[in-house]
Design an enzyme around this catalytic site. Structure first.
Site, PDB file in Angstrom:
ATOM      1  N   GLY A  10      46.058  36.684  36.427  1.00 22.79           N
ATOM      2  CA  GLY A  10      45.877  35.362  37.061  1.00 22.79           C
ATOM      3  C   GLY A  10      45.971  34.258  36.014  1.00 22.79           C
ATOM      4  NE  ARG A  73      51.375  41.874  44.371  1.00 20.01           N
ATOM      5  CZ  ARG A  73      51.517  42.575  45.484  1.00 20.01           C
ATOM      6  NH1 ARG A  73      52.506  43.404  45.618  1.00 20.01           N
ATOM      7  NH2 ARG A  73      50.666  42.416  46.468  1.00 20.01           N
ATOM      8  CG  ASP A 115      39.735  42.795  33.204  1.00 17.18           C
ATOM      9  OD1 ASP A 115      40.651  42.035  33.588  1.00 17.18           O
ATOM     10  OD2 ASP A 115      38.880  43.252  33.970  1.00 17.18           O
ATOM     11  CB  THR A 137      39.763  35.735  32.598  1.00 17.53           C
ATOM     12  OG1 THR A 137      39.191  35.694  33.915  1.00 17.53           O
ATOM     13  CG2 THR A 137      38.677  36.177  31.634  1.00 17.53           C
ATOM     14  CG  ASP A 139      37.248  36.092  36.704  1.00 18.48           C
ATOM     15  OD1 ASP A 139      37.300  35.062  37.392  1.00 18.48           O
ATOM     16  OD2 ASP A 139      37.930  37.109  36.948  1.00 18.48           O
ATOM     17  CG  ASP A 141      35.753  39.353  33.475  1.00 17.39           C
ATOM     18  OD1 ASP A 141      36.658  38.815  32.800  1.00 17.39           O
ATOM     19  OD2 ASP A 141      35.995  40.027  34.492  1.00 17.39           O
ATOM     20  NE  ARG A 183      38.466  41.587  39.936  1.00 13.87           N
ATOM     21  CZ  ARG A 183      39.036  41.911  41.096  1.00 13.87           C
ATOM     22  NH1 ARG A 183      39.788  41.026  41.731  1.00 13.87           N
ATOM     23  NH2 ARG A 183      38.886  43.096  41.619  1.00 13.87           N
TER      24      ARG A 183
HETATM   25  O1  F6P Z   1      40.537  37.038  37.590  1.00 11.83           O
HETATM   26  C1  F6P Z   1      40.768  35.722  37.993  1.00 11.83           C
HETATM   27  C2  F6P Z   1      40.658  35.607  39.484  1.00 11.83           C
HETATM   28  O2  F6P Z   1      40.859  34.249  39.823  1.00 11.83           O
HETATM   29  C3  F6P Z   1      39.370  36.159  40.092  1.00 11.83           C
HETATM   30  O3  F6P Z   1      38.289  35.283  39.915  1.00 11.83           O
HETATM   31  C4  F6P Z   1      39.792  36.371  41.526  1.00 11.83           C
HETATM   32  O4  F6P Z   1      39.028  37.360  42.160  1.00 11.83           O
HETATM   33  C5  F6P Z   1      41.218  36.830  41.383  1.00 11.83           C
HETATM   34  O5  F6P Z   1      41.679  36.360  40.125  1.00 11.83           O
HETATM   35  C6  F6P Z   1      42.131  36.308  42.459  1.00 11.83           C
HETATM   36  O6  F6P Z   1      43.391  36.856  42.257  1.00 11.83           O
HETATM   37  P1  F6P Z   1      44.677  36.430  43.096  1.00 11.83           P
HETATM   38  O7  F6P Z   1      45.229  35.183  42.476  1.00 11.83           O
HETATM   39  O8  F6P Z   1      45.581  37.589  42.939  1.00 11.83           O
HETATM   40  O9  F6P Z   1      44.242  36.204  44.509  1.00 11.83           O
END
Ligand code: F6P
Length: 359
Positions: A10, A73, A115, A137, A139, A141, A183
């Site tokens: 992301g 992906r 990660d 990220t 997040d 994390d 997450r």
């Molecule tokens: O890891 C970053 C994040 O934004 C998370 O907080 C969230 O759960 C996920 O990616 C969303 O991913 P996507 O953009 O694939 O919906």
């Protein structure tokens, strides 16, 4: 020296700052830089490779997103292809990727990711590629670094949104439940919730009791505070129950979290009789211009990554561990998510401010 850069997973505000720093710091040394498009796809015949010159990265520090594109992906070890029966299956294309890297004459790969992407970088390093990781990220994390760039911007966006929701929530004397990203980690919810004076903050690290949440709403009601602001991390879960998913993992993807906010809102409404609304802030948290902190962190990470390449220090991730930017062995980081410590000063502060954490 020819350095390849990839951005995977992301996107996060600050990615372009890292890219710019890598390009300029490499240029200063007389080296060349190349951007792999869409994660690792560019090395697997998908969209190609961009030559990155100082001109190409002019004026991008303040821009959100990534000029290279990204995907969650694009794992070369688990690449998704459609088989003859029309079913999506995963194949390992890592050898092909390594061959393409070598054929392009690259001397180093700087992989900027969370990660998942760092794990791919680590696995490529174990297969012989000279890899430097840069943690990214919203997040926050990733283990081995106090902060990842993107987190500060996401918290600022979430804080601003909760601030805005406060006035309408108070005017209507409602309960507002805001679901935030993160997450399995509660960093965004905890930091923005405290900063924006939430009454309840639910994070994945502390399974919640819905009765405790409702008790807080009722106590405020009795004290003449006829509205409540509830902040929920998307990975939060009740004492008896699991995390809520929007979508189960399909080939080449990860589970999509989402939906806990509306469940909490419904439960509060049923149990307290209060009119309740819920809102999912979603991808707004990943967008926009990076904060000063994230720009500077991104630029420092990029410069440090090029220094690591200059020193031949591979298989490491750049870390922000004040007062230093250091190098952390990737094996100390991979597969070990960084969660909110329950005894941290921030958790303690929330409790002492009277914020309910649902426990
Ligand atoms: O890891 C970053 C994040 O934004 C998370 O907080 C969230 O759960 C996920 O990616 C969303 O991913 P996507 O953009 O694939 O919906």
């Amino acid at each position: 020296m020819r350095i390849a850069i990839s951005t995977g997973g992301g996107d996060a505000p600050g990615l372009n700052a890292v890219i710019r720093a890598i390009v300029l710091c490499a240029h200063t040394r007389g080296w060349q830089t190349y951007g792999i498009r869409r994660g690792y796809g560019g090395l697997l015949g998908d969209d190609g490779i961009m030559t990155l010159t100082p001109d190409k990265v002019r004026g991008i520090t303040h821009l959100g997103g990534t000029i290279l594109g990204t995907t969650n992906r694009g794992n070369p070890f688990r690449w998704v292809v459609r088989d003859a029966s029309g079913k999506d299956v995963e194949v390992d294309r890592s050898d092909e990727l390594i061959a393409a890297f070598r054929a392009s004459g690259f001397d180093a790969l700087i992989t900027i990711g969370g990660d998942g992407s760092l794990k791919i970088g680590y696995d490529l390093w174990r297969k012989g590629l000279p890899v430097v990781g840069v943690p990214k990220t919203i997040d926050n994390d990733v283990t081995g670094t106090l902060a990842t760039f993107g987190f500060d911007t996401a918290v600022a966006t979430a804080t601003d949104a909760i601030d805005k929701l406060h006035s309408t929530t108070e005017s209507h004397e409602r309960v507002m439940v805001v679901e935030l990203m993160g997450r399995d980690a509660g960093w965004i919810a905890l930091h923005s919730g405290i900063a924006a004076s939430a009454d309840v903050i639910l994070i994945p690290e502390i399974p919640f009791d819905i009765e405790k949440v409702c008790a807080k709403v009722r106590a405020r009601e009795q004290a003449g505070r006829h509205f409540s602001m509830v902040v929920v991390g998307e990975g939060a879960r009740p004492l008896k129950g699991g995390i809520v998913l929007l979508e189960r993992r399909a080939a080449g993807t990860v589970d999509r979290l989402g939906g806990i906010g509306s469940l909490v809102a419904r439960a509060i409404s049923e149990r307290t009789g209060k009119e309740t609304r819920s809102l999912v802030l979603g991808h707004l948290q990943r967008g926009g211009s990076p904060t000063t902190f994230d720009r500077l962190l991104g630029l420092r990470f990029g410069a440090a990554a090029v220094r690591a390449v200059a020193d031949g220090a591979f298989g490491i991730m750049i870390g922000y561990n004040p007062p230093v930017i250091n190098r952390v062995p990737m094996q100390e980081v991979i597969g070990k998510a960084k969660h909110v410590p329950l005894d941290s000063d921030t958790v303690l502060t929330a409790r002492e401010l009277g914020i309910s954490l649902g426990d």
